[in-house]
Structure formats: structure tokens, C-alpha cells
Scaffold this motif. Structure first.
Motif, PDB file in Angstrom:
ATOM      1  N   PRO A   1    -118.893 -42.293 -15.961  1.00 45.35           N
ATOM      2  CA  PRO A   1    -119.175 -42.793 -16.167  1.00 45.35           C
ATOM      3  C   PRO A   1    -117.735 -43.822 -14.940  1.00 45.35           C
ATOM      4  O   PRO A   1    -118.147 -44.751 -14.514  1.00 45.35           O
ATOM      5  N   ARG A   2    -116.298 -43.119 -15.023  1.00 46.34           N
ATOM      6  CA  ARG A   2    -114.841 -43.494 -15.171  1.00 46.34           C
ATOM      7  C   ARG A   2    -115.547 -43.751 -13.390  1.00 46.34           C
ATOM      8  O   ARG A   2    -115.119 -44.339 -12.617  1.00 46.34           O
ATOM      9  N   ALA A   3    -115.491 -42.473 -13.180  1.00 48.88           N
ATOM     10  CA  ALA A   3    -115.254 -42.010 -11.569  1.00 48.88           C
ATOM     11  C   ALA A   3    -116.611 -43.206 -10.865  1.00 48.88           C
ATOM     12  O   ALA A   3    -116.571 -43.424  -9.776  1.00 48.88           O
TER      13      ALA A   3
ATOM     14  N   TYR B   1    -110.603 -37.793  -5.793  1.00 49.20           N
ATOM     15  CA  TYR B   1    -109.479 -36.792  -6.534  1.00 49.20           C
ATOM     16  C   TYR B   1    -108.298 -37.320  -7.347  1.00 49.20           C
ATOM     17  O   TYR B   1    -108.563 -36.166  -7.901  1.00 49.20           O
ATOM     18  N   ASN B   2    -108.144 -38.105  -7.781  1.00 50.56           N
ATOM     19  CA  ASN B   2    -107.542 -38.671  -8.700  1.00 50.56           C
ATOM     20  C   ASN B   2    -107.879 -39.415  -9.534  1.00 50.56           C
ATOM     21  O   ASN B   2    -108.393 -40.632  -8.195  1.00 50.56           O
ATOM     22  N   ASP B   3    -107.325 -39.985 -10.656  1.00 51.31           N
ATOM     23  CA  ASP B   3    -107.952 -41.305 -11.362  1.00 51.31           C
ATOM     24  C   ASP B   3    -106.853 -42.494 -10.844  1.00 51.31           C
ATOM     25  O   ASP B   3    -105.256 -42.042  -9.823  1.00 51.31           O
TER      26      ASP B   3
ATOM     27  N   LEU C   1    -112.884 -39.308 -17.615  1.00 52.68           N
ATOM     28  CA  LEU C   1    -112.853 -38.295 -16.580  1.00 52.68           C
ATOM     29  C   LEU C   1    -113.242 -38.752 -15.905  1.00 52.68           C
ATOM     30  O   LEU C   1    -114.029 -39.788 -14.850  1.00 52.68           O
ATOM     31  N   PHE C   2    -112.208 -38.757 -14.796  1.00 47.41           N
ATOM     32  CA  PHE C   2    -112.589 -39.034 -13.078  1.00 47.41           C
ATOM     33  C   PHE C   2    -113.206 -38.164 -12.338  1.00 47.41           C
ATOM     34  O   PHE C   2    -113.164 -38.188 -10.962  1.00 47.41           O
TER      35      PHE C   2
END
Length: 326
Positions: free
Chosen positions: A74-76, A142-144, A264-265
Motif C-alpha cells: 500500500p505505501r508504494a 526504486y526507494n522510499d 514496505l516500499f
């Protein structure tokens, strides 16, 4: 701008025939997608429409994730929405500035590019790029992001709202602009449907078609926003759609920031070597210029069997010949 030629047949100042001649910047993206591994095509997606790179990459990773049955954290998804909407605003600011410049007004370009610079700084901080972003990955990002990006995005949203009032006072309500745009270039809903027009073109003709609402993807269904629609079908209506879309993008960004989950990202289960199961997968997004669709066909190899890119501008441009007569 070196990307389009139009062959006109004129009767005095009136157009009797107009033939758009596209293809001057054709770069074989589909064929390139069919001769390299799935992940190596990602940098291409940011160059199909270099002003709307985030949403174009979103469509490609979305198609691959759908084919793999890969669940994105979800964060991504929330961060994809935030960055895509920032990219939509920056794209519309380029349109706004260049459009007014083509009409003879230089000052609005300077305001628009000044505001756009703030978005480019924010996105550069997390992607390392200012234009052709390649930030999304299969399964996530790719990154957070860091706190500086989140805080900077909130500050930009608060900053941009008063700027839109400035744009309205300086440009939108200007009688010179209105005389240039109102009643010009009318497009009926029928001609938009006939040629498959999407985005601000069809919404400026009174049809509330937006992929984010009609074919919900990512987490757009969790946000409250309006689809700007103006029924006049003229140049002014399409102008107003884009300006109102900036307001709605700010609404979406602020809601996404408020709801942004931890976690998680990027998914943990992304295969190192991507091979989609045999079959045919499609994924559509609402890019700055309209509906962008990616269709991929897999024969379970490391390289796609077929990549099909349905860009909005080609359909939007196709109606020009018929719409411009007279």
C-alpha cells in the motif's frame, strides 16, 4: 516544436483541408520493448511522453504486475499516486506556459516555470532525475521517500493554491485570452467518441471520462476528487479543464499524504528474472493528455513477445483534420 507537420489547403483564411503528418519523432518504442528483458524497457517509458513520465511508467509496471499476479505494498501505491499527480501538475504547467507563449503572452511562461521548478526539485530529490523519471519498479518503487519530500510536498500544495488565483486574475479572466479561445475549435461529443479522444479534450466536450474513475487502478478509488467537465467544447473549455485538474491533483496529493501508510516500499516476492505467464495483459492509466494503455503479450520468455502502446495524443490529434475544416 519540430514534432508535427500539418499540410493545409486554404481558401483565404479558412481551412478547407488539414492533414496532420505525425511521425517526426517516432522512436520505435514498441519494437525496443520486444527485443530486451522486461525491466530494461523501464527507462523507455519515461520518454514516450517526457512531460508525463511517472504515469507512463505506472502503466507498464502495472501491466507486468497484473500479468505476474504481483501485489504491490500500500505505501508504494500511495507514493505512486503522489508522484504521478505532482508530475501531472508539472506537465500542465508546461502546457499553460507554452500555450500562452504561442498566443503572444510571455509573462505567464515565467510564472509557470517558476512554480514547476519546485516540483522538479521535489521529484529530483527522490528519483535523481528532473524530467525522464524511472522511479517505479515491478512490485513497488526504486526507494522510499524521506521526510524532506513529504514536508516539501505539503508546502508546495499550500503554496500552489494562491498561485492559481494569480493565474486566474492574470490570464483566465483576461478579456484578450477569452476573445481568443471562446467559441473557437468546437468539438462535439460525437467527434470525440468517433476518434477515441480522451483526457482534457473529451472532458472539455462535456464527457466525464477519466480512467482514474472509470477504470480505477492503484489506490485512486480511496480518494475524493472531482472530474472537471465543461460542456462548451471550445478551446476555453479545454483550457478550464486543465486548470481545474491542477486543483484536483492538489486535493488527491493532500489526501494521500494524510493517509500514507507505513510499511514496505517494494514487494518482497519480486522475481529476479521476470517471465510473465503466457497470455495477454492490459493496463490503462490517466496520463496528463488522456488515457494511456499498455498491452503486453508474453510467451513466458525473458523478453516480451509483443508490446503495444496506446498513447492519447495520437487519437486526440486524429480528429484535427475533420474538426478544423472551415
Amino acid at each position: 516544436h519540430g514534432v508535427l507537420r500539418i499540410k493545409l489547403t486554404m481558401d483565404g483564411e479558412y481551412i478547407t483541408r488539414a492533414e496532420p503528418v505525425p511521425g517526426y519523432i517516432h522512436r520505435m518504442h514498441e519494437k525496443m520493448g520486444e527485443n530486451r528483458p522486461w525491466a530494461q524497457f523501464l527507462p523507455n517509458t519515461g520518454r514516450i511522453d517526457y512531460l508525463s513520465a511517472m504515469t507512463y511508467t505506472h502503466a507498464f509496471v502495472g501491466a507486468v504486475e497484473r500479468g505476474l499476479g504481483l501485489e504491490v505494498p500500500p505505501r508504494a501505491e500511495y507514493l505512486r499516486v503522489i508522484t504521478s499527480e505532482l508530475n501531472r501538475i508539472s506537465s500542465h504547467l508546461v502546457w499553460f506556459g507554452a500555450f500562452l507563449l504561442d498566443l503572444g503572452g510571455f509573462t505567464p511562461l515565467l510564472y509557470a516555470f517558476d512554480d514547476r521548478e519546485k516540483i522538479l526539485d521535489l521529484l529530483e530529490g527522490i528519483t535523481g532525475s528532473r524530467l525522464t523519471y524511472c522511479y517505479y519498479r515491478f512490485g513497488g518503487l526504486y526507494n522510499d521517500v524521506d521526510d524532506a519530500f513529504l514536508q516539501g510536498t505539503r508546502e508546495f500544495a499550500a503554496y500552489m493554491r494562491p498561485r492559481l488565483k494569480l493565474y486566474r486574475d492574470l490570464v483566465t479572466d483576461n478579456i484578450i485570452l477569452r476573445k481568443r479561445l471562446e467559441g473557437i475549435g468546437r468539438l462535439s461529443p460525437e467527434i470525440c467518441r468517433k476518434y477515441g479522444a480522451t483526457g482534457p479534450v473529451i472532458r472539455g466536450s462535456g464527457i466525464a471520462y477519466d480512467v482514474r474513475r472509470m477504470e480505477p487502478y492503484s489506490v485512486y478509488s480511496e480518494f475524493d476528487f472531482d472530474i472537471p467537465v465543461f460542456p462548451e467544447g471550445d478551446c476555453m473549455a479545454r483550457y478550464r479543464v486543465r486548470m481545474e485538474e491542477i486543483v484536483q491533483s492538489l486535493r488527491i496529493i493532500e489526501q494521500a499524504l494524510d493517509k500514507l501508510p507505513e510499511g514496505l516500499f517494494r514487494a518482497k516476492t519480486v522475481p529476479r528474472v521476470v517471465k510473465l505467464p503466457p497470455g495477454d495483459t492490459c493496463y490503462a492509466v490517466e496520463a496528463a493528455r488522456g488515457r494511456f494503455l499498455v498491452r503486453v503479450v508474453s510467451d513466458q520468455k525473458e523478453i516480451p513477445y509483443r508490446v503495444r502502446l496506446r498513447t492519447p495524443s495520437f487519437s486526440n490529434l486524429s480528429l484535427f483534420e475533420e474538426a478544423s475544416q472551415g
